[in-house]
Each structure stands twice: as C-alpha cells, then as structure tokens.
Design an enzyme around this catalytic site. Structure first.
Site, PDB file in Angstrom:
ATOM      1  N   SER A 168       0.797  -1.233   0.000  1.00  0.00           N
ATOM      2  CA  SER A 168       0.000   0.000   0.000  1.00  0.00           C
ATOM      3  C   SER A 168       0.824   1.275   0.000  1.00  0.00           C
ATOM      4  CB  SER A 168      -0.951   0.011   1.197  1.00  0.00           C
ATOM      5  OG  SER A 168      -2.027  -0.881   0.981  1.00  0.00           O
ATOM      6  N   SER A 207      -5.923   2.783   4.861  1.00  0.00           N
ATOM      7  CA  SER A 207      -5.408   2.130   3.663  1.00  0.00           C
ATOM      8  C   SER A 207      -6.526   1.394   2.920  1.00  0.00           C
ATOM      9  CB  SER A 207      -4.287   1.150   4.030  1.00  0.00           C
ATOM     10  OG  SER A 207      -3.451   0.912   2.926  1.00  0.00           O
ATOM     11  N   LYS A 254       0.085   3.656  -2.724  1.00  0.00           N
ATOM     12  CA  LYS A 254      -0.995   4.639  -2.635  1.00  0.00           C
ATOM     13  C   LYS A 254      -0.450   6.070  -2.606  1.00  0.00           C
ATOM     14  CE  LYS A 254      -4.592   1.798  -0.434  1.00  0.00           C
ATOM     15  NZ  LYS A 254      -4.008   0.461  -0.261  1.00  0.00           N
TER      16      LYS A 254
END
Length: 390
Positions: free
Chosen positions: A102, A160, A105
């Site tokens: 993640s 997340s 991101k």
C-alpha cells in the site's frame, strides 16, 4: 544596354556593403580594445559533485569523521534522505525492485488528488466496489451511501482502504486509466523502477517499486498541502450507518499501536503490507528545522513492528548525521539538457543581451555583410533586357 546599369548597381551595392563594413569595423575594434573591468581573483573552485552510488548493491554511505555508525537494518531495501534538498544520506539497494504493497498509494494520491475537488459529494454504485482483492484492507465504503471526496481520502491514508481507492479511481476515469496515469506520473518524476498494475498496491504480477521511488513519491507528496494534511492525520470520523465512526491511522510511528512508541516529529506518509511484499513503509519526520524521509521495504527479522523500529533507527541516525555525511545520490529526475539555438534570430537575441561585447559587433558586421551580399545577389538576378535597335 540595361545590363550596363545592372552591373553598375551591383558594384554600387558591393561598395555600399564594403562601406558598411568599414564603418562598423572600427567600432568593433574600438570595442575590443576598450578597457574591461578587472576580474576578481579566482577563489577556490567548488568541488565537483560526487557520483551517485544509488545503483550500486549493498549499503552506500559517505561518512565524515565522527559520524555515528549506521544501525543494523534487516530490510531488503531502505533509504534515508533530506526531504528539502533531496540528498540521500545513506541507502541499501535503493533501486531494487520489490512489491510495494500500500505504499504505492502515495503515487495514487499524487496522480488523483489534483483532479478531484475535496468537497465533491458522490453516491457509491455497486460496480465501483467490484474487483477488490481478497483480504484487502477496507475502510467500510458502502454501496448507495454518499461520501465527500475528502472522506474517501481519509479512508485511503488512515485505513489504507482499497474500497476507497476503487471509488476514487472510478471517479478519475476508471481502474485501468488510473493505472496508466500513475505510470506516466512516476516517469515524469524520474521514478523508473515503478510498474503499476493495481493502483491500490494489491499484489499483482509484475507490480514493483523501489525504496528510491517511494521516497521520491513521499517527498513530492509533502509539497501538496492536501497530501501532507491527510498523511499526518491520526484520527478522523468516517460516514457510516446512522452517523459516523472513528478511524485511526495504521502508521504506528504516527499513531502508536501494538507496542510501537510514536516517533517524535513524525509527519506520517504511508505504510503497507501484503503477503508478497511483506511490511513496507515510507515515512517522514521533522526535527530542529530539518525534515527527513525514509523508506523501509520488507524487513527480514522481527515481527510486524520491525518495519517501524528499523525506520526509527534510520531516522535517528539521519538526524544525528545530517550535515556530517556526503550525499550518495539525490531524489529527483535529472533536468533535460537545454535545447541549442537553431536560428539566427535566437543567436542574435542572446548576444544582444550583452551590449558592448566584441561578439555583438561581430554579429552586426556579419549582418551587414549578409545584407550587402543579398542585395548583390538580387541585383544580379534582375532579368537582362537589350535595347531594341532602331
């Protein structure tokens, strides 16, 4: 015959050209002979920048005398850099391509944040939540519920939430279009280790990034006020049935959890985990007017908190060593070389900015000569007609 007149005109034009040269040449000669200001004594030459070591394998650091030893770090790849200057203080396998989880991101936010106003309200459709990977982290986005865009961003940065990423990506033109735009954004920043397949960072064949690229994304993101605000948020309320509920940032160095002490000066950024990537983290902290950014990818020792503790030791070392090590490289794309001028007007314009220089006179002389030559050519090309005899 008219040809006699043409030849006389050509000769006259040539004479005019020569006269122009004679007029300008003394000025040029006088100009070059003019007393020029005495240049100041040359000082010590600035040292040439040291070559980057970031593409070399293993630990890279250029310590000066008295610099603390680097801490033991088990991560497959890591990097610590000055967020303001971009100078990399130390790194280990900085360009090794690994699954980012993640932390990708960060690139998603860099790409999509500018195109979606925070106050826009959107009612989620069922198709926007399709395709979320099994086991994904979720913030609780529900079909048929209306959210503000800034609600969804808090879901991305704090929890997340892959569900929030899917909705934002659809608002941005679709899943594949967003992946392509993220890829283009990475290239524009000089992040050439990153390959985007799934915008939320979920494990996908071929999806990789590097400690270098992730640090670059984090550093760039901190310049965006919205990015910086979201990534530094510890707690927020998220819309839910009958009201809202609390969500808390899963970056343990920011919020503290599972026995991890919050790091003093922590700004935040983004953590991640997948079974293929292991634990990953890109984080930033500020102390005494200096901001450092650190990336840690897949520690090989310790449990789920190892990524935070290894980042802590690198930040501690960085704050003690900043200004006492030579950079081993820099975050950021190299600037493209300036294009060379290809037209005479551009050259003349550039030279004319330096009045009184010998080059200025030289260009004027060349221009006069060229003009005279052009006149001669035009005259000689006048059609020749003979007078008819009576």
């Amino acid at each position: 015959m008219i040809i006699g007149f043409s030849l006389r005109l050509a000769v006259s034009a040539g004479a005019l050209c020569a006269a122009g040269l004679m007029v300008l040449m003394p000025a040029a000669a006088a100009d070059t002979g003019r007393a020029q200001p005495t240049a100041p004594p040359a000082g010590p030459k600035a040292a040439a920048p040291l070559p980057s070591l970031l593409h070399r394998p293993g630990v890279q650091v250029r310590p000066r005398a008295g610099v603390p030893h680097l801490p033991k770090v088990s991560a497959l790849s890591w990097l610590v850099a000055d967020a303001r200057t971009g100078e990399v203080l130390a790194a280990h396998n900085a360009h090794r391509r690994l699954p980012p989880a993640s932390t990708l991101k960060t690139l998603f936010a860099l790409t999509v944040l500018p195109s979606l106003p925070a106050g826009v309200r959107h009612t989620v459709r069922a198709e926007e939540l399709r395709g979320i990977g099994a086991g994904s982290s979720l913030v609780g986005v529900a079909e048929g519920r209306t959210y503000r865009v800034d609600d969804l961003w808090r879901g991305v940065f704090l929890n997340s939430g892959n569900d929030a990423v899917h909705v934002l990506a659809e608002l941005n033109g679709g899943w594949q279009a967003t992946a392509q735009r993220m890829q283009a954004k990475a290239r524009s920043l000089g992040a050439f280790d990153t390959r985007v397949v799934s915008p939320d960072g979920y494990d996908a064949p071929g999806q990789v990034s590097s400690a270098y690229d992730l640090a670059l994304f984090g550093r760039t993101g901190l310049r965006n006020p919205d990015f910086a605000r979201y990534c530094a948020t510890v707690e927020a309320r998220f819309p839910g049935a009958g009201g809202s509920y609390a969500i808390r940032n899963t970056n343990r160095l920011l919020s503290g959890a599972h026995g991890v002490e919050p790091y003093r000066g922590m700004i935040g950024i983004k953590n991640g985990y997948t079974s293929k990537a292991g634990n990953t983290l890109v984080a930033a902290a500020r102390r005494d007017g200096r901001t450092l950014v650190v990336t840690v990818m897949n520690p090989q020792e310790g449990g789920s908190s190892a990524v935070y503790e290894e980042a802590r030791t690198l930040l501690d070392w960085g704050f003690r060593s900043a200004g006492r090590v030579e950079a081993v490289g820099s975050l950021g794309a190299p600037r493209p070389a300036a294009r060379a001028a290809t037209t005479a007007p551009a050259v003349v314009a550039a030279v004319s900015q330096e009045p009184g220089s010998a080059w200025t006179s030289a260009v004027l002389i060349a221009g006069a000569a060229g003009t005279g030559a052009a006149v001669v050519v035009l005259v000689l090309r006048i059609p020749v007609r003979r007078k008819s005899r009576n």
